[in-house]
Design an enzyme around this catalytic site. Sequence first.
Site, mmCIF file in Angstrom:
data_model
loop_
_atom_site.group_PDB
_atom_site.id
_atom_site.type_symbol
_atom_site.label_atom_id
_atom_site.label_comp_id
_atom_site.label_asym_id
_atom_site.label_seq_id
_atom_site.Cartn_x
_atom_site.Cartn_y
_atom_site.Cartn_z
ATOM 1 N N GLY A 875 46.661 47.777 45.406
ATOM 2 C CA GLY A 875 45.483 46.925 45.636
ATOM 3 C C GLY A 875 45.785 45.445 45.566
ATOM 4 C CD GLU A 876 45.109 43.492 40.907
ATOM 5 O OE1 GLU A 876 44.666 42.418 40.514
ATOM 6 O OE2 GLU A 876 45.453 44.411 40.138
ATOM 7 N N GLY A 877 49.145 43.833 44.963
ATOM 8 C CA GLY A 877 50.435 43.302 45.405
ATOM 9 C C GLY A 877 50.336 42.447 46.663
#
Length: 910
Positions: A875-877
Amino acid sequence: MIKKVLIINGTERTLVVDGSESLAQVLRDRLLLTGCKIGCGEGHCGACNVIVDGKVTRSCITKISKVADYAKIETIEGIGTLDNLHPLQAAWVAHGCAQCGFCSPGFIMSAKVLLENNPSPTREEVRDWFNKNRNLCRCTGYRPLIDAVMDAAKVLRGEKTKEDLMFVPTYNRILGTRYERPSGAAKVTGQWNFGADEIKNLPEDTLQIALVQAEVSHANIKGIDTSEAEKMPGVARIITYKDVPGRNRITGLITFPTNKGDGWDRPILCDEKVFQYGDAIAMVCADTVEHAKAAAKAVKVDLEVLPAYMSAPEAMAPDAIEIHPGTPNVYYETNCIKGDDTAPIMESAPNVVEVEAYCSRQPHLPIEPDVAYAYTDEEGRITIHSKSIGIHLHHAMICEGIGVAPEKLRIVQLHAGGTFGYKFSPTIEALTGVATLVTGRPVALNFNMHQMITYTGKRSPGFMNIKLAADENGKILALEGNNYIDHGPYSEFGDLLTMRLSQFVGAGMDIKNIRNKSQTVCTNHAYGAAFRGYGAPQSFMGGDIALDVMAAKMGIDPFEFRAMNCYKESEGSTTPNGCKPDVYCLEDLFDLARPKYHANKAYAEELNKNQSEGGKYKYGVGVSLGIYGCGLDGVDSSEAWAELNADNTVTIYNSWEDHGQGADIGTLTHAHETLRQAGFTPDRIKLVMNDTGLTPNSGPAGGSRSNVMSGNATRVACELLIDAMKKADGTFRTYDEMKAEGLALKYEGKWVATDCSDCDMETAQGNPFSVYMYCISLPVVRVEMATGKVKVVKFTMVSDFGTIINKIVVDGQVMGAIAQGIGLALSEDFEDLQKHTTLQRCGIPYPNDIPDDIELIYQENHPRPLGPYGAAGCGEGPLAAPHPAILNAIYNATGARVTKIPARPEVVKA
Ligand code: MCN
Ligand code: FES
Ligand code: FES
């Protein structure tokens, strides 16, 4: 009153209206056609689109009085059903366009009109159409939506069938495939209720809440006079801090003992002071929203205005007063101390560069505004339904402040129309909890977009100062940093965020010697909330640009500079925290990305050579490496349960909160991959999720931790169940056989990241994450030289998330993050409290601001030893570092080095 006859979804309906209502209100409130969503309520987002006499119409800004008698109105409910989807709805499901799904009905209605008028549109025509009709999506990055329209058009032209679009599993395997998410069909048919829709189903005696909110950023409260307001029509109760039964504070659960505050600094209702614009001072509970709002305006607040410190440097000035008396404005410091002292290295190294960079106060801008409701349940529990992405975490944060015993508080997650992290902090949970406790009645609070934008937390700005030293060959020798985070007035997770700078400045590079200091500063601007990437965008804004500056100084290709310095097993590379990464995958990742980088370079050169544009534009390519950890710092854990039911189905219980990212498909796939050994098909797996009254503590859905933590916990629960079901001959017991043998039917799966350790408080050395994700960003940008206007024309992202659990989800996560990265780099901001108050003015990207040319490449040959089935998170990478790559591309195109975002035209031109 006006009599109106409307043909709604083919049926003639007679309505009596007073004429002032919007079409959206009539559809939603009177006809309960809640598939028509209200996002902005001011014509900027298209969530409320319906079709009126064949035209796309934003129903929130269309007065019912202006709609002609016998107008034909089509809503999402009229075009397809769960078991007979319209081709657009089917394509929306097949392409994963409904992540949170809040925008889906509005887009689909818009697309329907397009295809009725133009059955064979080009991709540009579809984008232009959505752009013209102001359709906004914050989750998908738009490309899947264009793909879906192109496919639906084929179905409507008879070139394909709906069935052709849908993925059908073979050999009962869904892991790694494009299997659709369980909530997809409900989202695209308008049957998926969000908070504002559920409020319409609450009992009649429900009170509507309006807030009295501060319009200054820092003040002492001298008095609150509710006497006039109390007499106003419909008012049942006005609540101030005096009425709050508990401690009236939300606790930030201080994460590190070195924090100089006590974590009890955020009032539920302001008592002594106002700390930021929008702070809640009183709540009016009335029979209708209109009555509540009118009375809220009549509440008089006597304020002594204090100097407002709207950025970290102002709050750090020697004459600044303490915002929370007794706690210094600089209340936390973390130092990453790795290897040898860096000062002599900086002195003697042949190459040294220093970068000052600023990462902005990015607003989250989900299309659904914040919403919650509360009541007392059948067991006497104060029950709060909200968009919380940490139901058990928030339970602990608000319980004492409201004044209820832990067992008397229950939090349930609503279907959320996107959060992107702002709901890692409680927002209006405590307010609604107090209101129902004090009034004894159900209560509801639904923000408008102005409140959503001005009241909720934001990405905390990072002021980064990074120095790098390299030897004569370009090998990095040392890194120094001196950074500060402007965390607004509330300390919750401010220390955790600042710790991320010790974890991600310099991450991905083999740097043996680091001295990196980062401090947290209390200010009077918007409080810091988690935002996708959480600390990594600030870290890479300094760290990655410093790499680019060093490469340029040394005349080394910026891609090769990163590739030669990346983590290598052969060199015993460690993270900034001094531990080995989960896998050494970066050399392979750079190898995979290299041809793409060269192709993008050739593309930019070609565009530069092609002078048909009269030399108006310059094109360039950028590169960055972004990394993020999956988990909360240190020994994170999760819990999930699996239960065999009498009908031989299995129910999975967990609290993997869903922002829209796909907790449902994640849970289903992790469970199915284990349960399929016993022949379970996906339709025999049921999900019960996100209710502290029913589901175990799986931890919050932040830090891209859930796929790893809750995926593992779900896997373990299913393995325990399967083990119990397994007979000696290798076949599996049925429910009846389990019962007959007295075997347990419900199993608790727990997973703990035992290999991790907390970071040392003095040096930040430790092992904070068991699994990481890695993304190389390769944008191509176009800079208009006369104006400084930048457009990203192509974006390639080469990622390693370990094993992919669901391909369509991962594609969607990456494309959505790229779009938010483009917004972060070029347009989004929340700095000016007068200006940045709408989606549009906050700079949210519309379809044409995001390129159609998005290329996604995955590396899957480094399965994570501790990830479920080898998976990391995703989700954040992809939002860790797309923005420095865009700035690096601007440099490549023009030679201008921009180190402050958003890089608006005037900044780039200057
Ligand atoms: N996934 C997968 N294969 C992998 C890794 C992940 O299929 N190798 C899937 C997971 O099953 C899950 C999704 O990708 O469905 C994201 O997983 P993960 O990275 O573990 O993240 P979380 O489930 O913990 O979700 C939170 C993360 C965060 S922190 C923010 S902020 C965020 C985000 O995801 N906010 C979002 N994605 C978002 N997407 C939407 N649409 N809306 C938001 O508000
Ligand atoms: Fe109507 Fe946004 S345009 S809700
Ligand atoms: Fe479009 Fe969430 S799917 S806003």
